[in-house]
Design a protein around this motif. Structure first.
Motif, short mmCIF file in Angstrom:
data_model
loop_
_atom_site.label_atom_id
_atom_site.label_comp_id
_atom_site.label_asym_id
_atom_site.label_seq_id
_atom_site.Cartn_x
_atom_site.Cartn_y
_atom_site.Cartn_z
N SER A 100 14.02 27.26 11.89
CA SER A 100 12.95 26.26 12.07
C SER A 100 13.46 25.06 12.84
O SER A 100 14.60 24.63 12.65
N VAL A 101 12.61 24.53 13.67
CA VAL A 101 12.88 23.28 14.38
C VAL A 101 11.55 22.55 14.51
O VAL A 101 10.51 23.17 14.71
N ALA A 102 11.59 21.23 14.34
CA ALA A 102 10.37 20.44 14.46
C ALA A 102 9.90 20.41 15.90
O ALA A 102 10.73 20.25 16.81
N PRO A 103 8.61 20.56 16.14
CA PRO A 103 8.11 20.54 17.52
C PRO A 103 8.51 19.28 18.28
O PRO A 103 8.76 19.35 19.49
N ASP A 104 8.62 18.14 17.60
CA ASP A 104 8.98 16.91 18.31
C ASP A 104 10.47 16.85 18.67
O ASP A 104 10.90 15.93 19.37
N ALA A 105 11.27 17.83 18.21
CA ALA A 105 12.69 17.90 18.57
C ALA A 105 12.90 18.72 19.84
O ALA A 105 14.03 18.84 20.31
N LEU A 106 11.83 19.30 20.37
CA LEU A 106 11.93 20.16 21.55
C LEU A 106 11.84 19.34 22.83
O LEU A 106 11.06 18.40 22.92
N GLU A 107 12.62 19.75 23.82
CA GLU A 107 12.55 19.17 25.16
C GLU A 107 12.11 20.28 26.11
O GLU A 107 12.55 21.42 25.98
N ILE A 108 11.29 19.92 27.07
CA ILE A 108 10.85 20.92 28.05
C ILE A 108 12.04 21.35 28.90
O ILE A 108 12.78 20.53 29.41
N LEU A 109 12.20 22.65 29.03
CA LEU A 109 13.25 23.24 29.85
C LEU A 109 12.68 23.72 31.19
O LEU A 109 13.25 23.49 32.24
N ASP A 110 11.50 24.35 31.13
CA ASP A 110 10.92 24.95 32.33
C ASP A 110 9.49 25.40 32.01
O ASP A 110 9.13 25.56 30.85
N ALA A 111 8.72 25.60 33.03
CA ALA A 111 7.40 26.22 32.91
C ALA A 111 7.26 27.12 34.12
O ALA A 111 7.57 26.71 35.24
N THR A 112 6.82 28.35 33.89
CA THR A 112 6.78 29.29 34.99
C THR A 112 5.72 30.37 34.79
O THR A 112 5.40 30.71 33.66
N ALA A 113 5.20 30.86 35.90
CA ALA A 113 4.31 32.02 35.88
C ALA A 113 5.21 33.25 36.02
O ALA A 113 5.97 33.36 36.98
N LEU A 114 5.13 34.14 35.07
CA LEU A 114 5.96 35.34 35.09
C LEU A 114 5.29 36.43 35.91
O LEU A 114 4.07 36.45 36.02
N PRO A 115 6.08 37.34 36.44
CA PRO A 115 5.48 38.45 37.20
C PRO A 115 4.54 39.25 36.30
O PRO A 115 4.82 39.44 35.11
N PRO A 116 3.41 39.72 36.84
CA PRO A 116 2.47 40.47 36.01
C PRO A 116 3.06 41.78 35.52
O PRO A 116 3.87 42.40 36.19
N ARG A 117 2.65 42.16 34.32
CA ARG A 117 3.06 43.44 33.74
C ARG A 117 1.78 44.12 33.26
O ARG A 117 1.06 43.55 32.45
N ASP A 118 1.51 45.30 33.78
CA ASP A 118 0.28 46.04 33.45
C ASP A 118 -0.96 45.19 33.68
O ASP A 118 -1.91 45.23 32.92
N GLY A 119 -0.93 44.37 34.75
CA GLY A 119 -2.08 43.53 35.10
C GLY A 119 -2.20 42.25 34.30
O GLY A 119 -3.07 41.44 34.56
N LYS A 120 -1.33 42.04 33.32
CA LYS A 120 -1.37 40.84 32.50
C LYS A 120 -0.46 39.77 33.10
O LYS A 120 0.72 40.00 33.32
N HIS A 121 -1.03 38.62 33.38
CA HIS A 121 -0.29 37.49 33.91
C HIS A 121 -0.01 36.52 32.76
O HIS A 121 -0.90 36.26 31.93
N VAL A 122 1.19 35.97 32.72
CA VAL A 122 1.60 35.06 31.65
C VAL A 122 2.18 33.79 32.27
O VAL A 122 2.93 33.87 33.24
N VAL A 123 1.82 32.65 31.72
CA VAL A 123 2.43 31.37 32.07
C VAL A 123 3.14 30.89 30.81
O VAL A 123 2.51 30.75 29.76
N THR A 124 4.45 30.67 30.92
CA THR A 124 5.23 30.28 29.75
C THR A 124 5.83 28.90 29.93
O THR A 124 6.39 28.59 30.98
N THR A 125 5.71 28.09 28.88
CA THR A 125 6.40 26.81 28.80
C THR A 125 7.62 27.04 27.92
O THR A 125 7.48 27.48 26.78
N TYR A 126 8.80 26.79 28.48
CA TYR A 126 10.05 26.97 27.75
C TYR A 126 10.57 25.62 27.29
O TYR A 126 10.53 24.64 28.04
N TYR A 127 11.06 25.60 26.08
CA TYR A 127 11.67 24.40 25.50
C TYR A 127 13.11 24.70 25.16
O TYR A 127 13.53 25.85 25.08
N VAL A 128 13.87 23.64 24.91
CA VAL A 128 15.24 23.75 24.46
C VAL A 128 15.42 22.81 23.28
O VAL A 128 14.77 21.76 23.20
N ALA A 129 16.26 23.22 22.31
CA ALA A 129 16.54 22.40 21.14
C ALA A 129 18.01 22.55 20.78
O ALA A 129 18.63 23.58 21.06
#
Length: 178
Positions: A100-129
């Protein structure tokens, strides 16, 4: 809106046609005249870095469910409706690793659109703690076959496979605390 390309209108069930709308190729229902939007799915993940080791390490999970069974990845997954990205990242971390980590302890690491898989597109926000801000011990939870810390050198020397779209974030999280 659909997360994978639709063949039928989600409103009336009619087979969809392709049209150009707003300069893009889109699905369109000839019956109810609606554009069926194919939008990316929002996801969030968090890399927990243990700096107390001789060589800092990042907490990763081995996927137990498709896609990518057997591949190692940063813990993360789909956001729930109404959920803030950092809350989703913290929830997914706990579900997949028992840590467990508190959401307010997270720092943004990256945000990216991932390559589609089976037609599904994903946008992910990555954090680091920092591991110092976390509680619990890594154990495989939902969607995970294993959960443990990896150093970049240990991972490079192993025969394990990292999920390609996540390896860059793994190394970026490690660098963040160097």
């Amino acid at each position: 809106m659909v997360s994978r390309p639709a063949k039928y209108c989600p409103h009336c069930g009619t087979g969809l046609e392709r049209i150009t709308f707003d300069g893009h190729d889109r699905s369109h229902c000839p019956s109810c005249e609606r554009v069926v939007w194919h939008n990316p799915v929002p996801c969030a993940g968090v890399a927990v870095v243990d700096q107390s080791r001789a060589e800092p390490a990042v907490l990763c999970v081995e996927r137990a469910v498709p896609p990518g069974v057997g591949e190692w990845t940063i813990p993360g997954g789909h956001m729930e409706v109404g959920e803030e990205p950092e809350v989703a990242a913290a929830r997914e971390l706990e579900e997949e690793t028992g840590v467990s980590v508190a959401p307010d302890a997270l720092e943004i690491l990256d945000a990216t659109a991932l390559p589609p898989r089976d037609g599904k597109h994903v946008v992910t926000t990555y954090y680091v703690a920092d591991w110092a801000d976390a509680t619990g011990e890594p154990t495989a939870g939902s969607d995970a076959a294993d959960a443990r810390f990896w150093t970049p050198s240990a991972f490079t020397d192993s025969s394990e496979q990292f999920r390609p779209v996540h390896e860059e974030r793994f190394r970026a999280a490690f660098r963040r605390f160097r």
